[in-house]
Design a protein around this motif. Structure first.
Motif, PDB file in Angstrom:
ATOM      1  N   MET A   1       6.386  14.707  35.700  1.00  0.00           N
ATOM      2  CA  MET A   1       7.133  13.528  36.077  1.00  0.00           C
ATOM      3  C   MET A   1       7.876  12.904  34.902  1.00  0.00           C
ATOM      4  SD  MET A   1       7.308  12.912  39.044  1.00  0.00           S
ATOM      5  CE  MET A   1       6.739  12.741  40.661  1.00  0.00           C
ATOM      6  N   LYS A   2       7.348  13.072  33.720  1.00  0.00           N
ATOM      7  CA  LYS A   2       7.984  12.469  32.553  1.00  0.00           C
ATOM      8  C   LYS A   2       9.376  13.045  32.338  1.00  0.00           C
ATOM      9  CE  LYS A   2       3.665  11.717  30.114  1.00  0.00           C
ATOM     10  NZ  LYS A   2       2.875  12.051  28.943  1.00  0.00           N
ATOM     11  N   HIS A   3       9.529  14.355  32.562  1.00  0.00           N
ATOM     12  CA  HIS A   3      10.800  15.008  32.297  1.00  0.00           C
ATOM     13  C   HIS A   3      11.855  14.648  33.338  1.00  0.00           C
ATOM     14  CE1 HIS A   3       8.882  17.319  29.152  1.00  0.00           C
ATOM     15  NE2 HIS A   3       7.908  17.617  29.994  1.00  0.00           N
ATOM     16  N   ILE A   4      11.424  14.295  34.564  1.00  0.00           N
ATOM     17  CA  ILE A   4      12.379  13.925  35.606  1.00  0.00           C
ATOM     18  C   ILE A   4      13.115  12.650  35.213  1.00  0.00           C
ATOM     19  CG2 ILE A   4      12.574  13.119  37.993  1.00  0.00           C
ATOM     20  CD1 ILE A   4      10.272  15.025  38.681  1.00  0.00           C
ATOM     21  N   HIS A   5      12.410  11.703  34.629  1.00  0.00           N
ATOM     22  CA  HIS A   5      13.047  10.450  34.199  1.00  0.00           C
ATOM     23  C   HIS A   5      14.137  10.745  33.175  1.00  0.00           C
ATOM     24  CE1 HIS A   5      13.558   6.706  31.917  1.00  0.00           C
ATOM     25  NE2 HIS A   5      13.282   6.115  33.066  1.00  0.00           N
ATOM     26  N   CYS A   6      13.870  11.643  32.228  1.00  0.00           N
ATOM     27  CA  CYS A   6      14.862  11.968  31.202  1.00  0.00           C
ATOM     28  C   CYS A   6      16.042  12.722  31.795  1.00  0.00           C
ATOM     29  CB  CYS A   6      14.213  12.786  30.086  1.00  0.00           C
ATOM     30  SG  CYS A   6      13.027  11.838  29.124  1.00  0.00           S
ATOM     31  N   LYS A   7      15.792  13.573  32.794  1.00  0.00           N
ATOM     32  CA  LYS A   7      16.887  14.312  33.424  1.00  0.00           C
ATOM     33  C   LYS A   7      17.790  13.393  34.223  1.00  0.00           C
ATOM     34  CE  LYS A   7      14.686  18.797  33.651  1.00  0.00           C
ATOM     35  NZ  LYS A   7      14.159  19.864  34.513  1.00  0.00           N
ATOM     36  N   VAL A   8      17.223  12.384  34.846  1.00  0.00           N
ATOM     37  CA  VAL A   8      18.014  11.479  35.675  1.00  0.00           C
ATOM     38  C   VAL A   8      18.692  10.406  34.838  1.00  0.00           C
ATOM     39  CG1 VAL A   8      17.900   9.771  37.540  1.00  0.00           C
ATOM     40  CG2 VAL A   8      16.569  11.875  37.705  1.00  0.00           C
ATOM     41  N   PHE A   9      17.938   9.736  33.969  1.00  0.00           N
ATOM     42  CA  PHE A   9      18.461   8.590  33.230  1.00  0.00           C
ATOM     43  C   PHE A   9      18.804   8.890  31.778  1.00  0.00           C
ATOM     44  CE2 PHE A   9      15.619   6.791  36.496  1.00  0.00           C
ATOM     45  CZ  PHE A   9      16.570   6.082  37.212  1.00  0.00           C
ATOM     46  N   GLY A  10      18.404  10.032  31.272  1.00  0.00           N
ATOM     47  CA  GLY A  10      18.629  10.354  29.872  1.00  0.00           C
ATOM     48  C   GLY A  10      17.416   9.969  29.034  1.00  0.00           C
ATOM     49  N   HIS A  11      17.408  10.429  27.805  1.00  0.00           N
ATOM     50  CA  HIS A  11      16.277  10.185  26.909  1.00  0.00           C
ATOM     51  C   HIS A  11      16.309   8.757  26.372  1.00  0.00           C
ATOM     52  CE1 HIS A  11      14.944  14.348  26.734  1.00  0.00           C
ATOM     53  NE2 HIS A  11      16.207  14.698  26.649  1.00  0.00           N
ATOM     54  N   ASN A  12      15.144   8.256  26.042  1.00  0.00           N
ATOM     55  CA  ASN A  12      15.000   6.929  25.451  1.00  0.00           C
ATOM     56  C   ASN A  12      14.421   7.124  24.046  1.00  0.00           C
ATOM     57  OD1 ASN A  12      14.780   4.216  24.987  1.00  0.00           O
ATOM     58  ND2 ASN A  12      12.967   3.932  26.247  1.00  0.00           N
ATOM     59  N   TYR A  13      15.294   7.344  23.071  1.00  0.00           N
ATOM     60  CA  TYR A  13      14.854   7.665  21.714  1.00  0.00           C
ATOM     61  C   TYR A  13      14.537   6.412  20.920  1.00  0.00           C
ATOM     62  CZ  TYR A  13      16.501  12.414  22.502  1.00  0.00           C
ATOM     63  OH  TYR A  13      16.675  13.674  22.995  1.00  0.00           O
ATOM     64  N   LYS A  14      13.440   6.467  20.190  1.00  0.00           N
ATOM     65  CA  LYS A  14      13.045   5.415  19.255  1.00  0.00           C
ATOM     66  C   LYS A  14      12.827   6.060  17.890  1.00  0.00           C
ATOM     67  CE  LYS A  14      12.512   2.187  22.399  1.00  0.00           C
ATOM     68  NZ  LYS A  14      13.312   1.019  22.502  1.00  0.00           N
ATOM     69  N   VAL A  15      13.092   5.313  16.823  1.00  0.00           N
ATOM     70  CA  VAL A  15      12.877   5.832  15.473  1.00  0.00           C
ATOM     71  C   VAL A  15      11.372   5.962  15.260  1.00  0.00           C
ATOM     72  CG1 VAL A  15      13.160   5.380  13.009  1.00  0.00           C
ATOM     73  CG2 VAL A  15      14.992   4.797  14.593  1.00  0.00           C
ATOM     74  N   SER A  16      10.946   7.186  14.942  1.00  0.00           N
ATOM     75  CA  SER A  16       9.521   7.409  14.708  1.00  0.00           C
ATOM     76  C   SER A  16       9.204   7.491  13.220  1.00  0.00           C
ATOM     77  CB  SER A  16       9.060   8.688  15.404  1.00  0.00           C
ATOM     78  OG  SER A  16       9.801   9.801  14.944  1.00  0.00           O
ATOM     79  N   ARG A  17      10.219   7.756  12.392  1.00  0.00           N
ATOM     80  CA  ARG A  17       9.977   7.880  10.953  1.00  0.00           C
ATOM     81  C   ARG A  17      11.287   7.703  10.199  1.00  0.00           C
ATOM     82  NH1 ARG A  17       8.340  13.610   8.326  1.00  0.00           N
ATOM     83  NH2 ARG A  17       8.420  13.023   6.164  1.00  0.00           N
ATOM     84  N   ASN A  18      11.268   6.878   9.168  1.00  0.00           N
ATOM     85  CA  ASN A  18      12.410   6.740   8.259  1.00  0.00           C
ATOM     86  C   ASN A  18      12.160   7.644   7.064  1.00  0.00           C
ATOM     87  OD1 ASN A  18      13.911   4.737   9.645  1.00  0.00           O
ATOM     88  ND2 ASN A  18      12.421   3.227   8.989  1.00  0.00           N
ATOM     89  N   VAL A  19      12.924   8.723   6.967  1.00  0.00           N
ATOM     90  CA  VAL A  19      12.757   9.667   5.866  1.00  0.00           C
ATOM     91  C   VAL A  19      13.443   9.112   4.625  1.00  0.00           C
ATOM     92  CG1 VAL A  19      13.166  12.031   5.101  1.00  0.00           C
ATOM     93  CG2 VAL A  19      12.637  11.584   7.490  1.00  0.00           C
ATOM     94  N   THR A  20      14.720   8.771   4.730  1.00  0.00           N
ATOM     95  CA  THR A  20      15.485   8.105   3.675  1.00  0.00           C
ATOM     96  C   THR A  20      16.281   6.993   4.359  1.00  0.00           C
ATOM     97  OG1 THR A  20      17.459   9.489   3.875  1.00  0.00           O
ATOM     98  CG2 THR A  20      15.729  10.277   2.399  1.00  0.00           C
ATOM     99  N   TYR A  21      17.214   6.409   3.626  1.00  0.00           N
ATOM    100  CA  TYR A  21      18.046   5.371   4.225  1.00  0.00           C
ATOM    101  C   TYR A  21      18.916   5.933   5.347  1.00  0.00           C
ATOM    102  CZ  TYR A  21      16.770   2.680   0.095  1.00  0.00           C
ATOM    103  OH  TYR A  21      16.065   2.026  -0.890  1.00  0.00           O
ATOM    104  N   HIS A  22      19.327   7.197   5.232  1.00  0.00           N
ATOM    105  CA  HIS A  22      20.254   7.788   6.188  1.00  0.00           C
ATOM    106  C   HIS A  22      19.611   8.814   7.114  1.00  0.00           C
ATOM    107  CE1 HIS A  22      23.479   5.787   4.075  1.00  0.00           C
ATOM    108  NE2 HIS A  22      23.052   6.304   2.941  1.00  0.00           N
ATOM    109  N   VAL A  23      18.495   9.371   6.746  1.00  0.00           N
ATOM    110  CA  VAL A  23      17.835  10.404   7.551  1.00  0.00           C
ATOM    111  C   VAL A  23      16.637   9.780   8.259  1.00  0.00           C
ATOM    112  CG1 VAL A  23      16.673  12.637   7.513  1.00  0.00           C
ATOM    113  CG2 VAL A  23      18.562  12.202   5.941  1.00  0.00           C
ATOM    114  N   LYS A  24      16.603   9.946   9.573  1.00  0.00           N
ATOM    115  CA  LYS A  24      15.521   9.404  10.384  1.00  0.00           C
ATOM    116  C   LYS A  24      15.049  10.463  11.371  1.00  0.00           C
ATOM    117  CE  LYS A  24      17.328   4.683  10.163  1.00  0.00           C
ATOM    118  NZ  LYS A  24      17.707   4.891   8.818  1.00  0.00           N
ATOM    119  N   GLU A  25      13.830  10.286  11.866  1.00  0.00           N
ATOM    120  CA  GLU A  25      13.313  11.130  12.925  1.00  0.00           C
ATOM    121  C   GLU A  25      13.146  10.260  14.157  1.00  0.00           C
ATOM    122  OE1 GLU A  25       9.748  13.105  11.680  1.00  0.00           O
ATOM    123  OE2 GLU A  25      10.796  14.249  10.135  1.00  0.00           O
ATOM    124  N   TYR A  26      13.513  10.816  15.312  1.00  0.00           N
ATOM    125  CA  TYR A  26      13.475  10.087  16.575  1.00  0.00           C
ATOM    126  C   TYR A  26      12.555  10.809  17.554  1.00  0.00           C
ATOM    127  CZ  TYR A  26      17.772   8.079  14.683  1.00  0.00           C
ATOM    128  OH  TYR A  26      18.690   7.469  13.880  1.00  0.00           O
TER     129      TYR A  26
END
Length: 83
Positions: free
Chosen positions: A1-26
């Motif tokens: 069910m989790k993947h259906i939400h992303c297929k219909v509405f798109g992903h909801n990305y949040k920053v999970s890690r700040n690597v540097t000022y410009h590089v981040k992981e989502y």
């Protein structure tokens, strides 16, 4: 069910890690898909290779900032007069 939400509405990305000022992981809050920024600033899938690259980048970035903080900053325009 989790993947259906992303297929219909798109992903909801949040920053999970700040690597540097410009590089981040989502991470998508729904399906846990992970992305990172590449050298051109585009989002790409976070593979083990990019995870390792981000670890090295973060280590270099932290070391550089520690060195920068240890060096005293020169004071500008401050004159001390003694009698």
């Amino acid at each position: 069910m989790k993947h259906i939400h992303c297929k219909v509405f798109g992903h909801n990305y949040k920053v999970s890690r700040n690597v540097t000022y410009h590089v981040k992981e989502y991470t998508c809050c729904n399906c846990k898909k992970e992305l990172t920024t590449n050298s051109k600033g585009n989002l790409i899938e976070l593979t083990p290779k990019f995870k390792e690259i981000n670890d090295v980048l973060e280590r270099i970035h932290l070391k550089k900032n520690r060195i920068r903080l240890k060096t005293p900053q020169p004071t500008k325009g401050l004159l001390v007069f003694t009698h």
